[in-house]
Design a protein around this motif. Structure first.
Motif, PDB file in Angstrom:
ATOM      1  N   LEU A  94       0.830  -1.219   0.000  1.00 25.91           N
ATOM      2  CA  LEU A  94       0.000   0.000   0.000  1.00 25.91           C
ATOM      3  C   LEU A  94       0.860   1.263   0.000  1.00 25.91           C
ATOM      4  CD1 LEU A  94      -2.894  -1.000   2.436  1.00 25.91           C
ATOM      5  CD2 LEU A  94      -2.993  -0.740  -0.044  1.00 25.91           C
ATOM      6  N   SER A  95       1.990   1.227   0.694  1.00 26.13           N
ATOM      7  CA  SER A  95       2.851   2.421   0.691  1.00 26.13           C
ATOM      8  C   SER A  95       3.477   2.633  -0.686  1.00 26.13           C
ATOM      9  CB  SER A  95       3.927   2.308   1.767  1.00 26.13           C
ATOM     10  OG  SER A  95       4.835   1.276   1.471  1.00 26.13           O
ATOM     11  N   VAL A  96       3.863   1.557  -1.360  1.00 25.83           N
ATOM     12  CA  VAL A  96       4.381   1.688  -2.726  1.00 25.83           C
ATOM     13  C   VAL A  96       3.290   2.215  -3.638  1.00 25.83           C
ATOM     14  CG1 VAL A  96       5.222   0.366  -4.710  1.00 25.83           C
ATOM     15  CG2 VAL A  96       6.186  -0.039  -2.457  1.00 25.83           C
ATOM     16  N   TRP A  97       2.073   1.745  -3.441  1.00 26.46           N
ATOM     17  CA  TRP A  97       0.935   2.240  -4.241  1.00 26.46           C
ATOM     18  C   TRP A  97       0.743   3.741  -4.014  1.00 26.46           C
ATOM     19  CZ3 TRP A  97      -2.060  -0.148  -7.825  1.00 26.46           C
ATOM     20  CH2 TRP A  97      -3.225   0.492  -8.217  1.00 26.46           C
ATOM     21  N   ASP A  98       0.824   4.178  -2.759  1.00 24.53           N
ATOM     22  CA  ASP A  98       0.693   5.607  -2.450  1.00 24.53           C
ATOM     23  C   ASP A  98       1.819   6.417  -3.087  1.00 24.53           C
ATOM     24  OD1 ASP A  98      -1.625   5.328  -1.030  1.00 24.53           O
ATOM     25  OD2 ASP A  98      -0.704   5.492   0.962  1.00 24.53           O
ATOM     26  N   ALA A  99       3.047   5.895  -3.002  1.00 21.62           N
ATOM     27  CA  ALA A  99       4.183   6.599  -3.596  1.00 21.62           C
ATOM     28  C   ALA A  99       3.996   6.720  -5.104  1.00 21.62           C
ATOM     29  CB  ALA A  99       5.480   5.863  -3.279  1.00 21.62           C
ATOM     30  N   ALA A 100       3.519   5.678  -5.737  1.00 22.04           N
ATOM     31  CA  ALA A 100       3.284   5.729  -7.182  1.00 22.04           C
ATOM     32  C   ALA A 100       2.209   6.743  -7.517  1.00 22.04           C
ATOM     33  CB  ALA A 100       2.897   4.347  -7.685  1.00 22.04           C
ATOM     34  N   ASN A 101       1.145   6.793  -6.696  1.00 24.06           N
ATOM     35  CA  ASN A 101       0.075   7.776  -6.935  1.00 24.06           C
ATOM     36  C   ASN A 101       0.610   9.203  -6.768  1.00 24.06           C
ATOM     37  OD1 ASN A 101      -1.940   6.000  -7.591  1.00 24.06           O
ATOM     38  ND2 ASN A 101      -2.711   5.817  -5.480  1.00 24.06           N
ATOM     39  N   GLU A 102       1.449   9.439  -5.744  1.00 23.80           N
ATOM     40  CA  GLU A 102       2.017  10.780  -5.527  1.00 23.80           C
ATOM     41  C   GLU A 102       2.878  11.194  -6.713  1.00 23.80           C
ATOM     42  OE1 GLU A 102       4.083  10.918  -1.790  1.00 23.80           O
ATOM     43  OE2 GLU A 102       2.262  10.509  -0.649  1.00 23.80           O
ATOM     44  N   LYS A 103       3.700  10.257  -7.212  1.00 20.85           N
ATOM     45  CA  LYS A 103       4.555  10.584  -8.355  1.00 20.85           C
ATOM     46  C   LYS A 103       3.725  10.836  -9.605  1.00 20.85           C
ATOM     47  CE  LYS A 103       8.323  10.916  -6.466  1.00 20.85           C
ATOM     48  NZ  LYS A 103       8.906  12.239  -6.402  1.00 20.85           N
ATOM     49  N   ARG A 104       2.663  10.071  -9.797  1.00 19.67           N
ATOM     50  CA  ARG A 104       1.791  10.284 -10.947  1.00 19.67           C
ATOM     51  C   ARG A 104       1.142  11.664 -10.858  1.00 19.67           C
ATOM     52  NH1 ARG A 104      -2.613   6.612 -10.654  1.00 19.67           N
ATOM     53  NH2 ARG A 104      -0.962   5.176 -10.179  1.00 19.67           N
ATOM     54  N   ASP A 105       0.678  12.049  -9.641  1.00 19.55           N
ATOM     55  CA  ASP A 105       0.080  13.367  -9.452  1.00 19.55           C
ATOM     56  C   ASP A 105       1.107  14.474  -9.691  1.00 19.55           C
ATOM     57  OD1 ASP A 105      -2.336  12.204  -8.850  1.00 19.55           O
ATOM     58  OD2 ASP A 105      -2.095  12.372  -6.655  1.00 19.55           O
ATOM     59  N   ALA A 106       2.351  14.250  -9.211  1.00 19.14           N
ATOM     60  CA  ALA A 106       3.400  15.260  -9.394  1.00 19.14           C
ATOM     61  C   ALA A 106       3.724  15.434 -10.865  1.00 19.14           C
ATOM     62  CB  ALA A 106       4.653  14.861  -8.614  1.00 19.14           C
ATOM     63  N   LEU A 107       3.796  14.339 -11.603  1.00 18.36           N
ATOM     64  CA  LEU A 107       4.069  14.435 -13.035  1.00 18.36           C
ATOM     65  C   LEU A 107       2.900  15.079 -13.775  1.00 18.36           C
ATOM     66  CD1 LEU A 107       5.799  11.017 -13.770  1.00 18.36           C
ATOM     67  CD2 LEU A 107       6.840  13.276 -13.851  1.00 18.36           C
ATOM     68  N   ALA A 108       1.690  14.780 -13.350  1.00 19.09           N
ATOM     69  CA  ALA A 108       0.510  15.337 -14.016  1.00 19.09           C
ATOM     70  C   ALA A 108       0.409  16.838 -13.763  1.00 19.09           C
ATOM     71  CB  ALA A 108      -0.742  14.636 -13.535  1.00 19.09           C
ATOM     72  N   SER A 109       0.834  17.308 -12.608  1.00 23.04           N
ATOM     73  CA  SER A 109       0.740  18.740 -12.300  1.00 23.04           C
ATOM     74  C   SER A 109       1.962  19.497 -12.799  1.00 23.04           C
ATOM     75  CB  SER A 109       0.582  18.943 -10.796  1.00 23.04           C
ATOM     76  OG  SER A 109       1.744  18.501 -10.114  1.00 23.04           O
ATOM     77  N   GLY A 110       2.963  18.782 -13.345  1.00 25.61           N
ATOM     78  CA  GLY A 110       4.127  19.437 -13.941  1.00 25.61           C
ATOM     79  C   GLY A 110       5.238  19.696 -12.939  1.00 25.61           C
ATOM     80  N   ARG A 111       5.221  19.086 -11.775  1.00 27.12           N
ATOM     81  CA  ARG A 111       6.270  19.315 -10.781  1.00 27.12           C
ATOM     82  C   ARG A 111       7.497  18.458 -11.047  1.00 27.12           C
ATOM     83  NH1 ARG A 111       3.443  18.038  -5.479  1.00 27.12           N
ATOM     84  NH2 ARG A 111       1.847  17.166  -6.796  1.00 27.12           N
ATOM     85  N   GLY A 112       7.415  17.468 -11.868  1.00 22.43           N
ATOM     86  CA  GLY A 112       8.563  16.628 -12.189  1.00 22.43           C
ATOM     87  C   GLY A 112       8.714  15.475 -11.203  1.00 22.43           C
ATOM     88  N   PHE A 113       9.886  14.801 -11.339  1.00 20.02           N
ATOM     89  CA  PHE A 113      10.103  13.625 -10.503  1.00 20.02           C
ATOM     90  C   PHE A 113      10.381  13.987  -9.064  1.00 20.02           C
ATOM     91  CE2 PHE A 113      10.650  11.241 -14.441  1.00 20.02           C
ATOM     92  CZ  PHE A 113       9.984  10.098 -14.111  1.00 20.02           C
ATOM     93  N   GLY A 114      11.320  14.775  -8.794  1.00 17.20           N
ATOM     94  CA  GLY A 114      11.663  15.157  -7.427  1.00 17.20           C
ATOM     95  C   GLY A 114      12.214  13.978  -6.637  1.00 17.20           C
ATOM     96  N   ALA A 115      12.601  14.242  -5.418  1.00 13.04           N
ATOM     97  CA  ALA A 115      13.187  13.208  -4.555  1.00 13.04           C
ATOM     98  C   ALA A 115      12.073  12.400  -3.870  1.00 13.04           C
ATOM     99  CB  ALA A 115      14.086  13.851  -3.511  1.00 13.04           C
TER     100      ALA A 115
END
Length: 191
Positions: A94-115
């Motif tokens: 579930l934590s990996v799923w959350d991390a993937a969702n956060e990264k998908r949201d960050a990429l969709a909003s244009g914030r990039g990959f980030g740490a």
């Protein structure tokens, strides 16, 4: 062709003897039925007073402790080993799923990959793991008073004993070819 008086007299005597025998057989069969019924009642009493308590005591003394110990051991292994391991796996997933969702949201909003914040992921994994472990853990149910193996065995022994009595009565009262009993109990066969 007519019979002589002597033969008629002998036949009447034979008929009378046959009727007497027939009546005594009817009385004997009635008494045998009474004995079989009483034997069944006595067997039921004996089963209730002797067999059931003995079987129940044996179950409570020998089998019940082993069964309860086995249940406690299996619940302990499940709750202390299996549920936490499954909870950790579920929490990590579930934590990996959350991390993937956060990264998908960050990429969709244009914030990039980030740490990636590993500490945050570990805390989420532990939180999800604890919640999953709590839900997977089985609480010991309250003890219910119900019929156990001793009661079942007593019922089986009672049925077997009753079947034995019925079989013995059937063997005693069954109709053999030589001992055939007519349907009319008061009338002997004609000679």
């Amino acid at each position: 062709m007519s019979l002589s008086r002597k033969r008629k007299k002998q036949l009447r005597k034979l008929q009378k003897d046959a009727n007497t025998l027939w009546e005594s057989q009817q009385v004997l069969l009635g008494q045998a039925g009474d004995v079989a019924r009483e034997a069944g009642r006595q067997l039921g009493n004996y089963s209730r007073e002797q067999v059931v308590p003995t079987v129940q005591h044996g179950y409570e003394k020998y089998a019940a402790p082993v069964v309860s110990r086995g249940l406690r051991t299996s619940a302990k292994v499940y709750n202390e080993r299996l549920a936490p391991a499954a909870g950790a796996v579920i929490g990590s997933a579930l934590s990996v799923w959350d991390a993937a969702n956060e990264k998908r949201d960050a990429l969709a909003s244009g914030r990039g990959f980030g740490a990636i914040d590993v500490d945050k992921l570990q805390k989420k994994a532990q939180k999800y793991g604890k919640n999953a472990t709590k839900r997977l853990t089985v609480a010991a149910p309250p003890a219910k008073k119900k019929m156990g193996a001793g009661g079942v065995l007593a019922i089986i022994f009672g049925i077997a004993a009753a079947a034995g009595v019925v079989y013995a009565a059937w063997q005693t009262l069954r109709a053999d070819d030589e001992l055939w009993v007519a349907d009319d109990p008061l009338r002997a066969p004609d000679a």
